[in-house]
Design an enzyme around this catalytic site. Structure first.
Site, PDB file in Angstrom:
ATOM      1  N   ALA A  59       1.622   1.468  11.534  1.00  0.00           N
ATOM      2  CA  ALA A  59       1.842   0.829  10.229  1.00  0.00           C
ATOM      3  C   ALA A  59       0.519   0.571   9.521  1.00  0.00           C
ATOM      4  CB  ALA A  59       2.586  -0.485  10.418  1.00  0.00           C
TER       5      ALA A  59
ATOM      6  N   ASN B 220       0.844  -1.201   0.000  1.00  0.00           N
ATOM      7  CA  ASN B 220       0.000   0.000   0.000  1.00  0.00           C
ATOM      8  C   ASN B 220       0.874   1.244   0.000  1.00  0.00           C
ATOM      9  OD1 ASN B 220       0.450   0.920   2.862  1.00  0.00           O
ATOM     10  ND2 ASN B 220      -0.264  -1.176   3.212  1.00  0.00           N
TER      11      ASN B 220
HETATM   12  O1  C5P Z   1      -8.484  -2.097  11.180  1.00  0.00           O
HETATM   13  P1  C5P Z   1      -7.612  -1.051  10.632  1.00  0.00           P
HETATM   14  O2  C5P Z   1      -6.559  -1.570   9.692  1.00  0.00           O
HETATM   15  O3  C5P Z   1      -8.313   0.127  10.069  1.00  0.00           O
HETATM   16  O4  C5P Z   1      -6.859  -0.504  11.925  1.00  0.00           O
HETATM   17  C1  C5P Z   1      -5.790   0.386  11.848  1.00  0.00           C
HETATM   18  C2  C5P Z   1      -4.946   0.258  13.068  1.00  0.00           C
HETATM   19  O5  C5P Z   1      -4.704  -1.103  13.389  1.00  0.00           O
HETATM   20  C3  C5P Z   1      -3.563   0.828  12.857  1.00  0.00           C
HETATM   21  O6  C5P Z   1      -3.062   1.284  14.102  1.00  0.00           O
HETATM   22  C4  C5P Z   1      -2.774  -0.362  12.360  1.00  0.00           C
HETATM   23  O7  C5P Z   1      -1.380  -0.215  12.588  1.00  0.00           O
HETATM   24  C5  C5P Z   1      -3.357  -1.479  13.182  1.00  0.00           C
HETATM   25  N1  C5P Z   1      -3.384  -2.792  12.504  1.00  0.00           N
HETATM   26  C6  C5P Z   1      -2.579  -3.800  12.986  1.00  0.00           C
HETATM   27  N2  C5P Z   1      -2.620  -5.029  12.398  1.00  0.00           N
HETATM   28  C7  C5P Z   1      -3.444  -5.270  11.363  1.00  0.00           C
HETATM   29  C8  C5P Z   1      -4.272  -4.257  10.878  1.00  0.00           C
HETATM   30  C9  C5P Z   1      -4.216  -3.026  11.475  1.00  0.00           C
HETATM   31  O8  C5P Z   1      -1.800  -3.573  13.927  1.00  0.00           O
HETATM   32  N3  C5P Z   1      -3.466  -6.469  10.818  1.00  0.00           N
END
Ligand code: C5P
Length: 407
Positions: A281, A217
């Site tokens: 991230a 991304n």
């Molecule tokens: O659910 P979403 O991706 O929108 O959530 C964003 C937050 O969750 C960010 O802080 C991102 O770093 C974290 N995140 C994570 N592991 C994932 C997906 C998101 O730590 N697999």
């Protein structure tokens, strides 16, 4: 390793023309010993007292002497130089430099830089006692001190004492250790997170499809890196778990490079226990179930079908109750609408303490600026658009406050 008081700080030293200019040599040495970087501008008069060669040798950079010298300007333009520094120091500051700056004159490199800079200026005056006590000099000093905001002059010295000219009174340049202390007071880290540990995630993840392709991304990592840097500036021991980015590791930060979400999760878990977790991230939600061992070829069968499986939620795992849970867990929410409501929903879904929401429909990816909404159990605050570095500093200031209450 304890960071030095000026580690990673940058000082632009303007040396004015006076007998005390020789003390600038010692000052440059002290700044560097304190971990700071220093570049020097020598006025024409100053070059009568100290040589550019000795200042270049001590500072490790060529000394700048003119506005219209193509060699100097093409290396780093004077505007860039004026912005490069965290602090501009004028030592010794002569009556002439003070007068020109107080009145906005820009007629050589030193005075132009003083007007062009967007950083604070620390003045270390040095002159004969009659000159220092002259109403014109007094008025100019008062004017410099009275400018508003960051334009307000900071001043160190002058000291009382015997002068090179044989007279006695105020006008001696402050001693280099005192000037160094004034510099540290202005830009040295307060180290309010000494003894604390933090783990930060930043950047995108890269989920391979085959040995040459992958899913990723547009996260640049800039905001997370700025937070890592701002935490380290406060003396925090920072582990930065970074997906692939083009950024250099901030000084004093332990960076662990990862590619996939699974690697990121393992690296974060290995970095625990920590007091603070900032998971910024942009982790891929899905990865390819079976990564092809060889490059997938185009063929008569048409395009391949990718079977995706969900990645573990690193944030949710870190925020889950347990002995390893950091006392402050901060997540990010990149949204394209309903920022506050979505961020609040994420806060409870993930179990974290704060969410930094940013509207990514605006110019955020790869940009140096950002506008965020901080959502906590106490409510939501919108912070106006500012640089990612400023957002990082403001967030870290909040972290410091929060941990203080927590103790
Ligand atoms: O659910 P979403 O991706 O929108 O959530 C964003 C937050 O969750 C960010 O802080 C991102 O770093 C974290 N995140 C994570 N592991 C994932 C997906 C998101 O730590 N697999």
């Amino acid at each position: 390793m304890t960071p030095l008081p000026l580690s990673d700080r940058k000082v632009l030293l303007i040396v004015g023309g006076g007998i005390a200019a020789y003390k600038a040599l010692e000052l440059v040495r002290l700044i560097r010993k304190a971990g700071g970087a220093v570049r020097v501008i020598l006025t024409q008069a100053a070059a009568e007292f100290v040589t550019p060669l000795s200042l270049a040798a001590l500072s490790g950079h060529p000394v700048r002497q003119g506005l219209f010298l193509p060699d100097e300007e093409t290396t780093m333009g004077h505007i860039e130089l004026s912005r490069w520094a965290d602090l501009v120091v004028v030592a010794p500051a002569t009556a002439s430099l003070i007068a020109r700056a107080a009145n906005g004159l820009a007629d050589d490199l030193a005075s132009t830089t003083l007007i062009a800079t967007d950083k604070r200026v620390l003045w270390a005056p040095a002159m004969n006692v009659r000159m220092w006590e002259h109403p014109a000099v007094k008025a100019n000093m008062a004017r410099l001190r009275g400018f508003s905001g960051f334009h307000a002059a900071a001043v160190v010295g002058p000291d009382d004492g015997e002068m090179a000219c044989g007279e006695y009174g105020p006008g001696r340049l402050a001693e280099p250790p005192a000037i160094l202390q004034a510099i540290v007071d202005l830009i040295g880290g307060e180290r309010r997170l000494e003894g604390r540990r933090a783990v930060i995630t930043a950047g995108p993840t890269f989920e391979p499809i085959d040995p040459v392709r992958g899913l990723t991304n547009r996260s640049s990592g800039k905001q997370g890196y700025a937070i890592a840097r701002a935490l380290a500036d406060q003396g925090c021991e920072v582990t930065l778990v970074s997906g692939p980015t083009a950024l250099a590791a901030p000084a004093g930060v332990r960076r662990i490079d990862v590619e996939t979400a699974l690697e990121m999760k393992a690296a974060v878990e290995a970095a625990l226990p920590a007091d603070i977790a900032v998971l910024s991230a942009a982790v891929a939600d899905w990865r390819v179930d079976t990564i092809a061992g060889g490059k997938i070829k185009k063929g008569p069968g048409g395009p391949p079908t990718l079977d995706l499986i969900e990645n573990p939620d690193i944030l949710k795992g870190v925020a889950a109750p347990g002995p390893q849970r950091p006392s402050l867990v901060i997540g990010f929410a990149a949204e394209t609408g309903n920022l506050e409501a979505n961020a609040r929903a994420k806060l409870s879904r993930k179990g974290c303490d704060w969410i930094v929401g940013n509207d990514v429909s605006e110019d955020v990816f790869g940009s140096d600026g950002n506008a965020v909404t901080l959502v906590t159990a106490d409510g939501a605050e919108s912070w106006p658009r500012q640089s990612k570095v400023e957002i990082a500093r403001a967030l870290v200031a909040r972290i410091v406050e929060h941990l203080k209450e927590d103790r």
